[in-house]
Write an enzyme that holds these catalytic residues in place. Structure first.
Site, mmCIF file in Angstrom:
data_model
loop_
_atom_site.group_PDB
_atom_site.id
_atom_site.type_symbol
_atom_site.label_atom_id
_atom_site.label_comp_id
_atom_site.label_asym_id
_atom_site.label_seq_id
_atom_site.Cartn_x
_atom_site.Cartn_y
_atom_site.Cartn_z
ATOM 1 N N TYR A 5 -12.215 3.943 1.458
ATOM 2 C CA TYR A 5 -11.731 3.777 2.659
ATOM 3 C C TYR A 5 -12.540 4.734 3.808
ATOM 4 O O TYR A 5 -12.304 4.317 4.744
ATOM 5 C CB TYR A 5 -10.378 4.159 2.430
ATOM 6 C CG TYR A 5 -9.367 2.995 2.220
ATOM 7 C CD1 TYR A 5 -7.963 2.554 2.952
ATOM 8 C CD2 TYR A 5 -9.595 2.118 1.128
ATOM 9 C CE1 TYR A 5 -7.269 1.726 2.691
ATOM 10 C CE2 TYR A 5 -8.744 1.200 0.762
ATOM 11 C CZ TYR A 5 -7.490 0.957 1.678
ATOM 12 O OH TYR A 5 -6.765 0.089 1.036
ATOM 13 N N CYS A 31 -11.218 4.334 -4.047
ATOM 14 C CA CYS A 31 -10.125 4.261 -2.932
ATOM 15 C C CYS A 31 -10.446 5.101 -1.998
ATOM 16 O O CYS A 31 -10.290 4.824 -0.891
ATOM 17 C CB CYS A 31 -8.719 4.669 -3.401
ATOM 18 S SG CYS A 31 -7.382 4.610 -2.571
ATOM 19 N N GLU A 47 -9.864 -3.063 -6.093
ATOM 20 C CA GLU A 47 -9.623 -2.741 -4.672
ATOM 21 C C GLU A 47 -9.687 -4.054 -4.084
ATOM 22 O O GLU A 47 -9.109 -4.578 -3.183
ATOM 23 C CB GLU A 47 -10.784 -1.856 -4.132
ATOM 24 C CG GLU A 47 -10.448 -0.263 -4.532
ATOM 25 C CD GLU A 47 -9.339 0.025 -3.502
ATOM 26 O OE1 GLU A 47 -8.759 -0.484 -2.545
ATOM 27 O OE2 GLU A 47 -9.045 1.226 -3.507
ATOM 28 N N TYR A 103 -8.546 6.178 9.257
ATOM 29 C CA TYR A 103 -9.841 6.034 8.148
ATOM 30 C C TYR A 103 -10.978 6.131 8.916
ATOM 31 O O TYR A 103 -12.050 6.702 8.056
ATOM 32 C CB TYR A 103 -9.578 4.700 7.715
ATOM 33 C CG TYR A 103 -8.471 4.672 6.657
ATOM 34 C CD1 TYR A 103 -8.161 5.394 5.655
ATOM 35 C CD2 TYR A 103 -7.377 3.747 7.112
ATOM 36 C CE1 TYR A 103 -6.959 5.208 4.899
ATOM 37 C CE2 TYR A 103 -6.115 3.611 6.254
ATOM 38 C CZ TYR A 103 -6.133 4.396 5.189
ATOM 39 O OH TYR A 103 -4.796 4.394 4.533
ATOM 40 N N ASP A 128 0.799 -1.310 -0.041
ATOM 41 C CA ASP A 128 0.002 -0.085 0.012
ATOM 42 C C ASP A 128 0.880 1.360 0.090
ATOM 43 O O ASP A 128 0.464 2.274 -0.525
ATOM 44 C CB ASP A 128 -0.932 -0.099 1.302
ATOM 45 C CG ASP A 128 -1.987 0.782 1.140
ATOM 46 O OD1 ASP A 128 -2.636 0.820 0.045
ATOM 47 O OD2 ASP A 128 -2.535 1.527 1.916
#
Length: 240
Positions: A153, A149, A228, A180, A58
């Site tokens: 998230y 994304c 994803e 997040y 990531d």
């Protein structure tokens, strides 16, 4: 058809273009935001080796995504959209990437070692899809490719924060959950959704879902969502 996501927590506002795109690929979206990797993070049961593999990949992923958001600024028609893109770049570089660097440093893995790690196939597929979409399409195409994304998230973070089953005390992945679910990241997601709406209105008008471009926008969003899912799979199974 009833929108099962209408009251979902997170940055995606009801009636927004992101909400319509999410509804158009509902089954894949559910597989993404409720992936076993996410559930194990929330429970604190994810294998450390899987989390370590994910964080390093990531880190590489976010470097490419920062470049993609810089491409948003390059393609932006005015300073307001450039500022909106720069805020997301700042969140990527100074919040998300910093978490990865600090966590991996605790395992004795330097940032130089992370940067030198080969990209997994799922990582290559996703980042190159987004960058290619950005180079070959217009600003709206690029924003839609980036959306799963940043807004995904945000939704995952908000869902886990609202879920009584999420383990906070003693969870080894607490920093990820905090990042997040935090209001600062939620605001980044809301800003990305608002930017998509502004750009879509300027380029297409008020009836985006009824326009000739709608099917292509759904294809881009759906493909990014599937990528994803592949990224979670890669982390969970430690795939190269």
């Amino acid at each position: 058809m009833t929108d099962l996501h209408a009251d979902a927590p997170g940055p995606i506002a009801a009636g927004s273009l992101a909400a319509e795109l999410r509804k158009a690929c509902a089954s894949n979206w559910d597989a993404y935001v409720n992936h076993p990797f996410v559930r194990q993070l929330a429970a604190g049961t994810l294998e450390t080796a899987s989390y370590k593999h994910f964080l390093i990949q990531d880190y590489l992923f976010l470097r490419h995504f920062a470049r993609a958001w810089m491409l948003v600024a390059y393609k932006a028609p005015d300073l307001n959209e450039m500022r909106a893109a720069s805020q997301t770049v700042d969140a990527l570089i100074n919040q998300e990437l910093q978490l990865h660097v600090e966590t991996c440093a605790g395992w004795g893995i330097s940032e130089a070692e992370m940067a030198a790690t080969p990209e997994a196939r799922a990582n290559l597929a996703y980042t190159r899809f987004v960058l290619e979409t950005g180079h070959s399409g217009d600003l709206l195409d690029l924003l839609v490719a980036l959306a799963p994304c940043v807004v995904g998230y945000g939704e995952i973070g908000a869902r886990l924060a609202a879920d009584p089953a999420t383990v906070w005390d003693g969870n080894p992945f607490r920093e990820w959950l905090d990042l997040y679910s935090d209001e600062e990241f939620q605001e980044v997601g809301r800003g990305a959704c608002a930017q998509i709406d502004r750009v879509a209105r300027a380029r297409i008008g008020s009836d985006v879902t009824g326009s000739p471009r709608w099917s292509e926008l759904c294809r881009i969003f759906g493909q990014a969502t599937r990528l994803e899912i592949g990224f979670w799979d890669m982390g969970l199974n430690r795939e190269d």
